[in-house]
Design a protein around this motif. Structure first.
Motif, PDB file in Angstrom:
ATOM      1  N   TYR A 351       0.839  -1.210   0.000  1.00 47.65           N
ATOM      2  CA  TYR A 351       0.000   0.000   0.000  1.00 47.65           C
ATOM      3  C   TYR A 351       0.869   1.254   0.000  1.00 47.65           C
ATOM      4  O   TYR A 351       0.585   2.225   0.706  1.00 47.65           O
ATOM      5  CB  TYR A 351      -0.950  -0.020   1.204  1.00 47.65           C
ATOM      6  CG  TYR A 351      -1.827  -1.249   1.207  1.00 47.65           C
ATOM      7  CD1 TYR A 351      -2.915  -1.323   0.345  1.00 47.65           C
ATOM      8  CD2 TYR A 351      -1.539  -2.335   2.021  1.00 47.65           C
ATOM      9  CE1 TYR A 351      -3.712  -2.462   0.304  1.00 47.65           C
ATOM     10  CE2 TYR A 351      -2.329  -3.479   1.986  1.00 47.65           C
ATOM     11  CZ  TYR A 351      -3.414  -3.537   1.126  1.00 47.65           C
ATOM     12  OH  TYR A 351      -4.193  -4.661   1.079  1.00 47.65           O
ATOM     13  N   SER A 353       1.227   3.608  -1.939  1.00 49.04           N
ATOM     14  CA  SER A 353       0.691   4.855  -2.491  1.00 49.04           C
ATOM     15  C   SER A 353       0.181   5.823  -1.419  1.00 49.04           C
ATOM     16  O   SER A 353       0.031   7.002  -1.686  1.00 49.04           O
ATOM     17  CB  SER A 353      -0.442   4.552  -3.468  1.00 49.04           C
ATOM     18  OG  SER A 353      -1.512   3.956  -2.773  1.00 49.04           O
ATOM     19  N   VAL A 354      -0.063   5.332  -0.194  1.00 43.11           N
ATOM     20  CA  VAL A 354      -0.560   6.255   0.851  1.00 43.11           C
ATOM     21  C   VAL A 354       0.594   6.922   1.607  1.00 43.11           C
ATOM     22  O   VAL A 354       0.359   7.787   2.447  1.00 43.11           O
ATOM     23  CB  VAL A 354      -1.484   5.553   1.878  1.00 43.11           C
ATOM     24  CG1 VAL A 354      -2.692   4.957   1.174  1.00 43.11           C
ATOM     25  CG2 VAL A 354      -0.728   4.493   2.680  1.00 43.11           C
ATOM     26  N   SER A 355       1.822   6.499   1.327  1.00 45.58           N
ATOM     27  CA  SER A 355       2.966   7.006   2.089  1.00 45.58           C
ATOM     28  C   SER A 355       3.884   7.852   1.218  1.00 45.58           C
ATOM     29  O   SER A 355       3.969   7.653   0.007  1.00 45.58           O
ATOM     30  CB  SER A 355       3.791   5.840   2.648  1.00 45.58           C
ATOM     31  OG  SER A 355       2.989   5.013   3.446  1.00 45.58           O
ATOM     32  N   ASP A 356       4.563   8.787   1.849  1.00 45.94           N
ATOM     33  CA  ASP A 356       5.679   9.490   1.222  1.00 45.94           C
ATOM     34  C   ASP A 356       6.916   8.691   1.616  1.00 45.94           C
ATOM     35  O   ASP A 356       7.311   8.695   2.784  1.00 45.94           O
ATOM     36  CB  ASP A 356       5.731  10.925   1.759  1.00 45.94           C
ATOM     37  CG  ASP A 356       7.076  11.591   1.496  1.00 45.94           C
ATOM     38  OD1 ASP A 356       7.867  11.058   0.693  1.00 45.94           O
ATOM     39  OD2 ASP A 356       7.325  12.643   2.113  1.00 45.94           O
ATOM     40  N   GLY A 409       1.706   8.925   6.849  1.00 47.66           N
ATOM     41  CA  GLY A 409       1.101   8.968   5.516  1.00 47.66           C
ATOM     42  C   GLY A 409       1.374  10.249   4.749  1.00 47.66           C
ATOM     43  O   GLY A 409       1.957  11.194   5.251  1.00 47.66           O
ATOM     44  N   LYS A 410       0.949  10.205   3.493  1.00 48.37           N
ATOM     45  CA  LYS A 410       1.118  11.357   2.602  1.00 48.37           C
ATOM     46  C   LYS A 410       0.260  12.537   3.058  1.00 48.37           C
ATOM     47  O   LYS A 410      -0.769  12.337   3.711  1.00 48.37           O
ATOM     48  CB  LYS A 410       0.627  10.969   1.200  1.00 48.37           C
ATOM     49  CG  LYS A 410       1.710  10.513   0.263  1.00 48.37           C
ATOM     50  CD  LYS A 410       1.105  10.268  -1.113  1.00 48.37           C
ATOM     51  CE  LYS A 410       2.152   9.703  -2.049  1.00 48.37           C
ATOM     52  NZ  LYS A 410       1.534   9.131  -3.248  1.00 48.37           N
ATOM     53  N   ASP A 412      -2.550  15.064   3.137  1.00 51.39           N
ATOM     54  CA  ASP A 412      -3.968  15.033   2.746  1.00 51.39           C
ATOM     55  C   ASP A 412      -4.558  13.636   2.537  1.00 51.39           C
ATOM     56  O   ASP A 412      -5.701  13.515   2.104  1.00 51.39           O
ATOM     57  CB  ASP A 412      -4.221  15.874   1.477  1.00 51.39           C
ATOM     58  CG  ASP A 412      -4.194  17.365   1.781  1.00 51.39           C
ATOM     59  OD1 ASP A 412      -4.343  17.724   2.979  1.00 51.39           O
ATOM     60  OD2 ASP A 412      -4.018  18.157   0.845  1.00 51.39           O
ATOM     61  N   VAL A 413      -3.785  12.589   2.834  1.00 55.90           N
ATOM     62  CA  VAL A 413      -4.334  11.244   2.658  1.00 55.90           C
ATOM     63  C   VAL A 413      -5.179  10.822   3.860  1.00 55.90           C
ATOM     64  O   VAL A 413      -6.158  10.101   3.737  1.00 55.90           O
ATOM     65  CB  VAL A 413      -3.207  10.214   2.384  1.00 55.90           C
ATOM     66  CG1 VAL A 413      -3.692   8.794   2.590  1.00 55.90           C
ATOM     67  CG2 VAL A 413      -2.688  10.379   0.970  1.00 55.90           C
ATOM     68  N   GLY A 414      -4.799  11.315   5.025  1.00 58.72           N
ATOM     69  CA  GLY A 414      -5.550  10.946   6.225  1.00 58.72           C
ATOM     70  C   GLY A 414      -4.954  11.645   7.413  1.00 58.72           C
ATOM     71  O   GLY A 414      -4.599  12.819   7.325  1.00 58.72           O
TER      72      GLY A 414
END
Ligand code: MN
Ligand code: MN
Length: 465
Positions: A351, A353-356, A409-410, A412-414
């Motif tokens: 997963y 894509s939710v992380s930088d 997380g990135k 604005d993702v959560g």
């Protein structure tokens, strides 16, 4: 051209398992074994308190009510309504010059029983539930579930329940629809796949052997409960019964490098801080350990961190060391330092894509610090001051403890939060500091044994500073 310029200038992000000496590897595995024992015995906040009290008393801690006066080296604890706990070792420095606090939480996402839980339908008896904390509801169907908690009768008698952990116990489960007939369900959004009202626990199917009555299966279950615990249906009105996964904590992977277990958020930080406190002797600043309740639902209530119970505890320390004077508590907080020890979201390549990837916490890279949490534009964040982050870095670096500073997380993702802001609002310098986890809030969460041991070492070093 300077040789090794990269070596000198880049912040190395290395896997901690690399170049690990054999002794340390042994220590990591031995420590993790004790941790897994703790997880198996402490599946709820009340059970965590029982275990923590046992550990504390074995290590010379006593209930603070036993002390008229407190002196450097004294080890005390205070238990708040069987669900949260504060421990302290009195330092040689005056408390008014600040204390060193490590605070975790011992509640975890789960299913609670409703006040009127038991009903019968279609020849089965069920318990109705209300979920607690942030769960993905579909994860809680078709897994073995155990039942833990207390039932208090009007006369004050308390029945403690734990069913489903022992190999010889029955377990319980929440059913799901077979794929053959799930066409409509499978079209739903994942979050609507299972309704909260459908999280009903299957608890029995034999009807009571009597001709006339209705609800015979329910009657049979209540009869079993009455014989075993002396309770009637009305006694559920004054109960706190929690449903948790019946899985045991296990080593994960061919290399056994990880721990898989329920409730690692945040008992991994609770255990590592508690274990670190047990190893302390002769601290300079008074060492304070918080095991809080209700973090997963916003820290409200008199066992949550928002309550004034913690202020009361620190006031008691001031009273019993003979330091107290008007408004001194405010000064204590302004000069105190804290690690808000709560888990961090570990980078999951599946997963990604939710992380930088440049600002993620990685399993096996050591304890994870979050300078801030919050959501969107850092909303609701307690953002640690650079000066304080530097002070914490210094402790970790001089003690050779591997750490990483990351974001949840990135952008604005959560987002998320811990108890950090509550203490920061009192004036304490606070940073979030814990173990990275995969599958956080799931019935089975994953951590790295390397990070668990790094947390233990970091907490010990912080208190010894
Ligand atoms: Mn947490
Ligand atoms: Mn959580």
């Amino acid at each position: 051209m300077e040789e090794n310029l990269k070596e000198k200038l880049f912040n190395k992000k290395e896997n901690g398992w690399k170049k690990l000496d054999i002794q340390e590897k042994d220590d990591i595995f031995a420590f993790s074994k004790e941790y897994m024992n703790f997880l198996n015995n402490a599946k709820t906040e009340r059970e965590a308190i029982v275990e923590a009290k046992k550990m504390a008393e074995e290590n010379g801690f006593k209930d603070i009510s036993n002390f008229q006066t407190l002196n450097p080296g004294d080890k005390v604890y205070f238990i708040n309504r069987e669900k949260s706990m504060y421990l302290a070792i009195i330092g040689t420095e005056k408390i008014e010059n600040g204390v060193h606090i490590i605070g975790s939480h011992i509640d975890s996402p789960r299913l609670d029983l409703k006040p009127n839980p038991i009903y019968e339908d279609g020849g089965f008896a069920y318990f109705k539930t209300h979920y607690y904390g942030g769960i993905k509801k579909y994860q809680w169907t078709t897994i073995p579930i155990s039942i833990h908690g207390v039932i208090v009768k009007p006369n004050g008698e308390k029945v403690t329940i734990s069913i489903g952990e022992d190999e010889n116990d029955p377990i319980f489960t929440i059913t799901d629809l077979l794929p053959h007939l799930a066409q409509e369900q499978m079209e739903k959004k994942l979050k609507n796949g299972i309704d909260g009202e459908d999280l009903n626990l299957l608890i029995g199917s034999i009807p009571y052997d009597v001709e006339k009555e209705s609800d015979k299966v329910k009657l049979n279950i209540l009869n079993i409960l009455n014989q075993k615990y002396g309770i009637t249906e009305a006694d559920f009105l004054s109960s706190e019964i929690e449903l948790v996964p019946a899985f045991k904590a296990r080593s994960l992977g061919f290399d056994s490098s990880m721990v898989a277990s329920y409730g690692q958020d945040d008992r991994v930080c609770a255990y590592t801080s508690l274990a670190a406190m047990m190893k302390l002797e002769n601290v300079k600043s008074t060492a304070v350990c918080i095991l809080s309740d209700k973090e997963e639902i916003g820290s409200m209530g008199n066992t949550g961190m928002e309550s004034h119970m913690f202020d009361y505890f620190i006031s008691e320390l001031l009273n019993k060391t003979g330091e107290n004077r008007p408004n001194l508590l405010d000064k204590v907080f302004c000069y105190s330092k804290m690690l808000s020890s709560d888990v961090d979201a570990g980078f999951d390549p599946i997963y990604a894509s939710v992380s930088d990837k440049y600002n993620s916490g990685y399993l096996g890279h050591g304890i994870g610090l979050n300078k801030y949490t919050g959501a969107r534009g850092k909303s609701g964040a307690s953002d640690a001051n650079a000066e304080y982050v530097a002070w914490v870095r210094n402790i970790l670096e001089k003690n050779n403890i591997r750490y990483q500073i990351s974001e949840l997380g990135k952008v604005d993702v959560g987002g998320g939060g811990t108890i950090a802001y509550i203490l920061a609002n009192k004036g304490v310098d606070v940073i979030d500091c814990g173990v990275p986890v995969l599958s956080m809030h799931a019935p089975y969460e994953v951590t790295s044994k390397y990070d668990i041991y790094s947390a233990f070492k970091a907490y010990k070093a912080f208190w010894n500073e």
